[in-house]
Scaffold this motif. Structure first.
Motif, short mmCIF file in Angstrom:
data_model
loop_
_atom_site.label_atom_id
_atom_site.label_comp_id
_atom_site.label_asym_id
_atom_site.label_seq_id
_atom_site.Cartn_x
_atom_site.Cartn_y
_atom_site.Cartn_z
N UNK A 28 0.78 -1.23 0.00
CA UNK A 28 0.00 0.00 0.00
C UNK A 28 0.80 1.28 0.00
N UNK A 29 2.10 1.19 -0.34
CA UNK A 29 2.97 2.35 -0.33
C UNK A 29 3.09 2.99 -1.70
N UNK A 30 3.71 4.15 -1.70
CA UNK A 30 4.21 4.78 -2.92
C UNK A 30 5.72 4.64 -2.92
N UNK A 31 6.36 4.88 -4.08
CA UNK A 31 7.79 4.59 -4.16
C UNK A 31 8.52 5.56 -5.07
N UNK A 32 9.73 5.89 -4.65
CA UNK A 32 10.69 6.59 -5.50
C UNK A 32 11.83 5.62 -5.79
N UNK A 33 12.20 5.49 -7.07
CA UNK A 33 13.15 4.48 -7.51
C UNK A 33 14.33 5.17 -8.17
N UNK A 34 15.51 5.02 -7.59
CA UNK A 34 16.74 5.57 -8.19
C UNK A 34 17.40 4.49 -9.03
N UNK A 35 17.44 4.73 -10.36
CA UNK A 35 18.03 3.78 -11.28
C UNK A 35 19.54 3.99 -11.38
N UNK A 36 20.23 2.99 -11.93
CA UNK A 36 21.68 3.08 -12.07
C UNK A 36 22.07 3.91 -13.28
N UNK A 37 23.07 4.74 -13.10
CA UNK A 37 23.61 5.52 -14.22
C UNK A 37 24.43 4.65 -15.17
N UNK A 38 24.74 3.40 -14.75
CA UNK A 38 25.55 2.53 -15.60
C UNK A 38 24.72 1.72 -16.59
N UNK A 39 23.40 1.84 -16.51
CA UNK A 39 22.51 1.26 -17.53
C UNK A 39 21.62 2.39 -18.06
N UNK A 40 22.20 3.35 -18.75
CA UNK A 40 21.46 4.58 -19.07
C UNK A 40 20.27 4.37 -20.01
N UNK A 41 20.38 3.45 -20.95
CA UNK A 41 19.28 3.27 -21.90
C UNK A 41 18.07 2.65 -21.19
N UNK A 42 18.33 1.60 -20.41
CA UNK A 42 17.20 1.00 -19.71
C UNK A 42 16.66 1.94 -18.66
N UNK A 43 17.51 2.64 -17.94
CA UNK A 43 17.04 3.56 -16.90
C UNK A 43 16.14 4.63 -17.48
N UNK A 44 16.51 5.17 -18.65
CA UNK A 44 15.67 6.17 -19.30
C UNK A 44 14.35 5.55 -19.76
N UNK A 45 14.41 4.34 -20.31
CA UNK A 45 13.19 3.67 -20.75
C UNK A 45 12.27 3.40 -19.57
N UNK A 46 12.82 2.93 -18.45
CA UNK A 46 12.00 2.60 -17.29
C UNK A 46 11.30 3.85 -16.76
N UNK A 47 12.03 4.96 -16.73
CA UNK A 47 11.42 6.22 -16.28
C UNK A 47 10.27 6.63 -17.21
N UNK A 48 10.48 6.47 -18.50
CA UNK A 48 9.43 6.83 -19.46
C UNK A 48 8.21 5.93 -19.31
N UNK A 49 8.44 4.62 -19.15
CA UNK A 49 7.32 3.69 -19.03
C UNK A 49 6.53 3.94 -17.75
N UNK A 50 7.22 4.11 -16.64
CA UNK A 50 6.52 4.36 -15.38
C UNK A 50 5.71 5.65 -15.48
N UNK A 51 6.25 6.65 -16.14
CA UNK A 51 5.52 7.89 -16.32
C UNK A 51 4.26 7.73 -17.14
N UNK A 52 4.24 6.72 -18.02
CA UNK A 52 3.05 6.50 -18.86
C UNK A 52 2.01 5.62 -18.19
N UNK A 53 2.44 4.73 -17.28
CA UNK A 53 1.52 3.75 -16.69
C UNK A 53 1.08 4.12 -15.27
#
Length: 471
Positions: free
Chosen positions: A138-163
């Motif tokens: 029942x929580x909310x979450x802030x997720x800090x992604x790794x800077x060493x996987x920049x393409x996936x980290x950017x994609x994950x941020x975009x997807x979460x923002x859409x869903x």
């Protein structure tokens, strides 16, 4: 969200806190909607996710990403959807005998806003796994992604923002300075997955705001080949556990303890097994690259320093070092000793030291004399010997006659102990990690507690004597 501004992070946390206050106890329907949105996000974007992770690594087999990241993520969601409604029910009991007819309950309550710091080696699963547990609680979450996987980290941020709504899940991208600011935020709970060295910094940062932490670290996870092991099976499972993701796995076997007389046999069996699993390794697209030049050079230096100090390297497969592709072929190391860096540092790559022993007691003593590992692997058929190893060693988790797969059991918590971490999650254990089980005592309308009020006379003394006898 990509930021190098600590005030942006604070503003995001405050926004999520305000949203949680408006809905402090989400009902099951709300939690299930969020979990299903996460499931839909993963299923709808399966190809894009595997492609992004492959691009970040240079070569990460799609099959490994789907088996080791996508599958356990979806499985965790399905398990939470099946069990979560039951987990969130209050646990009601009668009060202790002397307080009857009162009653008690443990009421699961969301902690609030959870911080999750994700490493680069399994960037999907190590984001989604704790996120599932946070959401089902029942929580909310802030997720800090790794800077060493920049393409996936950017994609994950975009997807979460859409869903998801911005006040449900926020994905943060940025460098080490952002990670430091993130770990200093006064979350209601912070989960960090990464190295023991960085774990020290995270814990210090969280201590300033008394933020409770779960640390999933690493260490040197041993594989013990017992005297009664099915030997070829043991070698196969150890090599598989070592070589998926090219050994860049926090619970990969980090060294092998085996009977002294079987070292040469282990090397030859491993060569045959690796050739079977990765034919034409030099051209294989099913063997992962090392994630970065820095990690590649670190591993080469570990190996070369060990060899310079007297260790012997045994190549497995037909490939040679390929710095341009960051392909490091698997190698066993014999004649190692504890003074070598390869035996002091977590390897996190496809190098595997072999340590011979003369008795199982000697192997147990070696493990016990070193920091507690995140995982321990034992290959043995004798039940008494299995029990002996389990009783005399300490590890975050154990697989018997296999490697890695204790992490995939929803009814087992996953976590470390001592230098390999603190706390755990997965399944109901994760629900409890991100939940406050609020203890509540309900006093009955008709009760005798008034008999304990002052003035403390003869009646009080009789009651107190009764309490002390039953105490």
């Amino acid at each position: 969200m990509t930021t190098d501004n600590a005030s942006d992070l604070i503003a995001q946390l405050q926004s999520m806190r305000a949203a949680q206050r408006r809905q402090p106890m989400p009902d099951w329907s709300t939690r299930a909607i969020r979990l299903r949105a996460l499931e839909t996000m993963l299923r709808d974007n399966r190809a894009g996710i595997t492609e992004a992770i492959n691009a970040d690594f240079g070569c990460r087999p799609r099959q490994e990403t789907e088996l080791l990241e996508l599958f356990p993520s979806l499985s965790a969601i399905r398990h939470a959807l099946a069990k979560g409604r039951r987990w969130m029910k209050p646990r009601r009991r009668l009060a202790d005998l002397l307080f009857l007819p009162g009653r008690t309950e443990l009421r699961p309550q969301p902690l609030g806003v959870i911080g999750i710091i994700v490493p680069w080696n399994y960037p999907l699963y190590l984001a989604v796994g704790p996120l599932v547990d946070a959401l089902v609680a029942g929580n909310r979450a802030m997720v800090k992604m790794s800077e060493f996987t920049p393409r996936f980290s950017a994609l994950f941020a975009d997807l979460v923002g859409r869903y998801f709504e911005a006040d449900e899940i926020a994905v943060i991208n940025g460098d080490a300075a952002v990670a430091q600011a993130f770990s200093s935020l006064p979350f209601d709970h912070l989960l960090f997955t990464g190295s023991t060295t960085v774990g020290h910094h995270v814990m210090r940062a969280a201590a300033a705001s008394l933020t409770p932490v779960t640390l999933e670290l690493g260490g040197k996870s041993p594989a013990i080949v017992g005297p009664g092991a099915r030997f070829e099976h043991a070698v196969e499972r150890i090599m598989l556990g070592k070589l998926v993701n090219a050994g860049q796995t926090c619970i990969a076997p980090d060294y092998v303890l085996l009977p002294r007389a079987r070292v040469a046999e282990f090397i030859e069996t491993a060569r045959r097994i690796v050739t079977t699993m990765y034919p034409q390794l030099a051209r294989s697209t099913q063997y992962a690259s090392i994630v970065s030049d820095r990690q590649y050079q670190r591993l080469v230096a570990l190996r070369d320093a060990a060899v310079a100090s007297g260790a012997r390297a045994h190549a497995l497969g037909d490939a040679a070092d390929d710095p341009e592709r960051r392909l490091l072929p698997p190698q066993l190391l014999s004649d190692v000793d504890d003074d070598m860096n390869v035996m002091q540092q977590e390897i996190f790559g496809p190098l595997l030291p072999l340590l011979p022993y003369d008795s199982l007691e000697e192997a147990i003593a070696y493990v016990a004399a070193h920091p507690h590992p995140l995982a321990l692997y034992l290959f043995e058929q004798d039940r008494a010997l299995i029990d002996q190893v389990l009783a005399q060693t300490v590890a975050g988790g154990v697989s018997v006659n296999d490697t890695l797969y204790h992490i995939a059991q929803h009814n087992l918590p996953f976590g470390g102990v001592g230098a390999s971490g603190m706390g755990g999650y997965h399944g109901e254990a994760g629900f409890r990690t991100f939940t406050h089980l609020k203890p509540v005592f309900h006093q009955a309308r008709f009760n005798g507690v008034g008999l304990l009020n002052p003035p403390y006379g003869a009646r009080f003394r009789r009651m107190l004597e009764l309490f002390l006898k039953r105490g």
